[in-house]
Design a protein around this motif. Sequence first.
Motif, mmCIF file in Angstrom:
data_model
loop_
_atom_site.group_PDB
_atom_site.id
_atom_site.type_symbol
_atom_site.label_atom_id
_atom_site.label_comp_id
_atom_site.label_asym_id
_atom_site.label_seq_id
_atom_site.Cartn_x
_atom_site.Cartn_y
_atom_site.Cartn_z
ATOM 1 N N VAL A 216 -46.471 14.716 54.247
ATOM 2 C CA VAL A 216 -46.601 16.056 53.681
ATOM 3 C C VAL A 216 -47.431 17.032 54.441
ATOM 4 N N HIS B 196 -55.531 19.248 47.553
ATOM 5 C CA HIS B 196 -54.688 19.947 48.340
ATOM 6 C C HIS B 196 -54.457 21.524 47.907
ATOM 7 N N ASP C 30 -47.091 13.035 47.640
ATOM 8 C CA ASP C 30 -48.245 12.568 48.306
ATOM 9 C C ASP C 30 -49.003 13.901 48.333
ATOM 10 N N THR D 112 -52.721 2.681 55.254
ATOM 11 C CA THR D 112 -52.921 4.186 55.566
ATOM 12 C C THR D 112 -53.406 4.345 57.012
ATOM 13 N N LYS E 161 -49.338 13.932 65.904
ATOM 14 C CA LYS E 161 -50.654 13.850 65.027
ATOM 15 C C LYS E 161 -51.809 12.782 65.692
ATOM 16 N N ASP F 219 -46.975 4.095 60.607
ATOM 17 C CA ASP F 219 -48.571 3.792 60.495
ATOM 18 C C ASP F 219 -48.789 2.968 59.000
ATOM 19 N N ASN F 220 -47.863 3.098 58.086
ATOM 20 C CA ASN F 220 -47.946 2.714 56.739
ATOM 21 C C ASN F 220 -46.744 2.827 55.930
ATOM 22 N N LYS G 51 -47.460 3.058 50.571
ATOM 23 C CA LYS G 51 -48.417 3.388 51.177
ATOM 24 C C LYS G 51 -49.761 3.353 50.172
ATOM 25 N N TYR G 52 -50.907 2.945 50.575
ATOM 26 C CA TYR G 52 -52.156 2.644 49.801
ATOM 27 C C TYR G 52 -52.256 1.324 49.187
ATOM 28 N N ASP H 144 -51.437 18.502 56.313
ATOM 29 C CA ASP H 144 -51.966 18.774 55.273
ATOM 30 C C ASP H 144 -53.359 19.206 55.134
ATOM 31 N N ARG H 145 -54.168 19.074 56.651
ATOM 32 C CA ARG H 145 -55.496 19.363 56.662
ATOM 33 C C ARG H 145 -55.614 20.571 57.541
ATOM 34 N N ASP I 82 -46.055 7.586 57.646
ATOM 35 C CA ASP I 82 -45.440 7.348 56.465
ATOM 36 C C ASP I 82 -43.944 6.954 56.080
HETATM 37 C C1 NG6 Z 1 -54.957 11.122 50.991
HETATM 38 C C2 NG6 Z 1 -54.335 12.538 50.339
HETATM 39 C C3 NG6 Z 1 -52.772 12.368 50.836
HETATM 40 C C4 NG6 Z 1 -52.682 12.146 52.179
HETATM 41 C C5 NG6 Z 1 -53.528 11.100 52.818
HETATM 42 C C6 NG6 Z 1 -53.459 10.862 54.295
HETATM 43 C C7 NG6 Z 1 -55.145 12.703 48.157
HETATM 44 C C8 NG6 Z 1 -55.204 12.543 46.586
HETATM 45 N N1 NG6 Z 1 -54.351 12.128 48.965
HETATM 46 O O1 NG6 Z 1 -56.442 11.282 50.783
HETATM 47 O O2 NG6 Z 1 -52.242 13.629 50.362
HETATM 48 O O3 NG6 Z 1 -53.152 13.426 52.905
HETATM 49 O O4 NG6 Z 1 -54.871 11.041 52.417
HETATM 50 O O5 NG6 Z 1 -52.140 10.039 54.540
HETATM 51 O O6 NG6 Z 1 -55.862 13.725 48.472
HETATM 52 S S1 NG6 Z 1 -52.429 9.220 55.842
HETATM 53 O O7 NG6 Z 1 -51.016 8.824 56.226
HETATM 54 O O8 NG6 Z 1 -52.679 10.208 56.894
HETATM 55 O O9 NG6 Z 1 -53.283 8.283 55.649
#
Ligand code: NG6
Length: 515
Positions: A282, A224, A340, A84, A137, A333-334, A363-364, A173-174, A46
């Motif tokens: 994040v 989240h 976020d 993304t 990651k 990567d994006n 992003k997106y 975040d996961r 990001d």
């Molecule tokens: C999205 C999440 C965002 C982030 C992203 C992954 C929501 C609304 N947003 O779906 O917080 O985790 O996924 O980011 O849930 S990425 O850089 O790995 O694509």
Amino acid sequence: PLISLSACGLEPSASERPSAGERPSTVKTTAVHSQKPNVVIFYVDDLGYGDLGVYGAKGVQTPNVDALAHNGIRFTDAHTSAATCTPSRYSLLAGEHAFRKNARILKGDAPLLIGTDQPTLPRMLKKAGYQTAVVGKWHLGLGNGNVDWNQAIKPGPLEIGFDYSFLLPATGDRVPTVYMENHHILNLSKDDPISVNYKKKIGHRPTGNENPELVRYQPSDDGHSKTIINGISRMGWMAGGKSAEWVDEDFYQVFTDKANHFIAKNKNEPFFLFFSFHDIHVPRLPNKRFQGKSEMGLRGDAIVQMDWITGQVVKQLKTQGVFDNTIIIFTSDNGAVLSDGYEDKAIELVGEHKENGIYRGGKYSAFEAGTRVPTILHFPNRVKPGVSDALMSQIDIYASLAQYLGIELAADEAIDSEVHLDAWLNADKSGRTELAEESSTLSLRVDQWKYIRPSNDGKKRADYTWQRKRIETGTSTKAQLYNLADDPSEQRDIAAKFPERLTAMEAKLVALEAK
Ligand code: NG6
Ligand code: CA
């Protein structure tokens, strides 16, 4: 060029080399270099076009990355394949677009997206004698769809060409919020098995929804607000595995150490290191030594941390005596996003800083900032330092490196990857003439023209992304066309003036999808 590559005896001569964009099938294996360069890809998460000092950042300094740019090539029109993470990573490693696979952002328990029989960048490099590693990651899925996290977890990176992996399995975040080394979760105790669920709550850990008073930063959406680990509510639920929990503030040292150990161990043979940052995704939890080091709060501090890590790995390359023989590609990567998933004040504290530079979206987004990212190539003594405005894609790293190494690619291997070796090495200016950008729709660049395919993506998603993230998705039910030569920020949609160009560009996208 400053130094002719053929004159160094390192390159196939011009007559042996296919012209830019062509596949390397005509390259003879005699082109293999006497000393194969190491390859290090720094893949930041990001990081937006405007987030580095050399790209105009305000409020944060990035001296280590800037030094790579000053002594290397800084690209101004280089792209990820998607706006993304998951599809961009897929394309980088597989050399093909992810949209044919319908690849989307993956959950933390998703199966491996890359087929174990698929050609990949690490596999191609292994063929050329490289030791290969991914550190950081992953977010490309693991296992076959029903992972038992307590056993050997496969298929994963080791089954698609990496010799070594040290991972954060999905994103910060996961869940699962644990490190994984090769096939196993690190520090897991048999007495406290771990499980992960993305459908329903499991285990006894509190969640952000139930105990908002326990979190350090409020989640900005329900997604989240699940299991709380290290004071942060995550996406998905996790039970057990207490001894294996990571501490986000330690990432900077843990990943740096793993990468530097791999470099030291393999300094005598060619190696490929895919260093895949958690920063500046994040949740942004930079170590306290980086806190307050920018003027932008946690997001800026995470950039400082990312820069420090880059500096440490570069230092290790120098210490081990391999820096001069290493191709470093530094990119993201994006595009950037400020908010976020957590209320970490990234929007409030951004000040004068333009995280995506002059580009629209982020992003997106289908606009340029979705995929146009900072991109630096560093290869001492072999390339002419400077700035390149060539249209470049990460998807081409695969075929371009293959050509450099004299590896012939099969016709069905890395099918979207074109050879642009000269442009990567700054030996000439020509890059791609066409480039597809994936978001929730598809866009196409043909030279300075930018077409955005009409989409029924919906106002609801667009409104959400704008309200929560301050990012325009760039989608519309009507086709859009911009001329980036005089309108780089995509302010004037000129679709109505060029109906034939629209038809032609749409036809190109359809052909690319059917490839
Ligand atoms: C999205 C999440 C965002 C982030 C992203 C992954 C929501 C609304 N947003 O779906 O917080 O985790 O996924 O980011 O849930 S990425 O850089 O790995 O694509
Ligand atoms: Ca990302």
